[in-house]
Design a protein around this motif. Structure first.
Motif, PDB file in Angstrom:
ATOM      1  N   SER A  25      -7.444  38.757 -83.572  1.00  0.00           N
ATOM      2  CA  SER A  25      -6.671  39.479 -82.556  1.00  0.00           C
ATOM      3  C   SER A  25      -7.511  39.796 -81.327  1.00  0.00           C
ATOM      4  CB  SER A  25      -6.023  40.741 -83.144  1.00  0.00           C
ATOM      5  OG  SER A  25      -6.981  41.586 -83.717  1.00  0.00           O
ATOM      6  N   ALA A  28      -7.363  36.644 -79.407  1.00  0.00           N
ATOM      7  CA  ALA A  28      -6.018  36.468 -78.854  1.00  0.00           C
ATOM      8  C   ALA A  28      -5.792  37.338 -77.625  1.00  0.00           C
ATOM      9  CB  ALA A  28      -4.968  36.771 -79.921  1.00  0.00           C
ATOM     10  N   SER A  40      -1.105  41.378 -79.829  1.00  0.00           N
ATOM     11  CA  SER A  40      -2.459  41.331 -80.381  1.00  0.00           C
ATOM     12  C   SER A  40      -3.172  42.665 -80.247  1.00  0.00           C
ATOM     13  CB  SER A  40      -3.275  40.239 -79.690  1.00  0.00           C
ATOM     14  OG  SER A  40      -2.717  38.982 -79.949  1.00  0.00           O
TER      15      SER A  40
END
Length: 148
Positions: A25, A28, A40
């Motif tokens: 994440s 991302a 995210s």
């Protein structure tokens, strides 16, 4: 002996696997399409809150399993991560991430303190240091992106 070695390997494997949502994440947030970046950020924050709470549970379980002189204090301190994590979800993402980062650093400091490491194997403390370091770096990467 074999069980202890395999338990250690399993713990390391699971601990490192637990970093994947943080790493994924945080990447991302930088490279995903805009719509996914927002998701995210929230995924990173919520996962961080869950994992920080889990760290308190480790000390709660330890205190209940092995009688020690400092168990009352350890039980109380074991509640602190949850009491940091839950309000962090109520703040703005930036503030919440700073609060969570502080919680991870404080918990890491407690884990390596004389009282916090009591009853844990040395390999576990190494694992906790590695995990805390990577989690802190991921937090800083997400915070850097939010500041950009």
């Amino acid at each position: 002996m074999i069980s202890m070695v395999s338990d250690r390997r399993l713990a390391w494997g699971l601990g490192l696997a637990g970093l994947l949502p943080f790493i994924g994440s945080s990447i991302a947030v930088w490279v995903a399409p805009t719509v996914w970046k927002v998701s995210s950020i929230y995924a990173f924050t919520y996962y961080g809150a869950v994992i920080l709470s889990f760290l308190g549970g480790i000390h709660w379980g330890s205190a209940l399993q092995v009688p020690r002189a400092n168990n009352a204090r350890r039980l109380i301190l074991a509640m602190v991560p949850s009491l940091i994590a839950w309000p962090a979800l109520l703040f703005s993402p930036v503030t919440g991430l700073w609060v969570l980062l502080a919680g991870f650093v404080l918990m890491g400091g407690y884990d390596i303190s004389r009282e916090g490491r009591e009853g844990f194997a040395p390999w576990y403390l190494k694992l906790r240091c590695v995990l805390t370091f990577v989690v802190a770096i991921c937090h800083l990467c997400v915070l850097w992106r939010l500041a950009a």
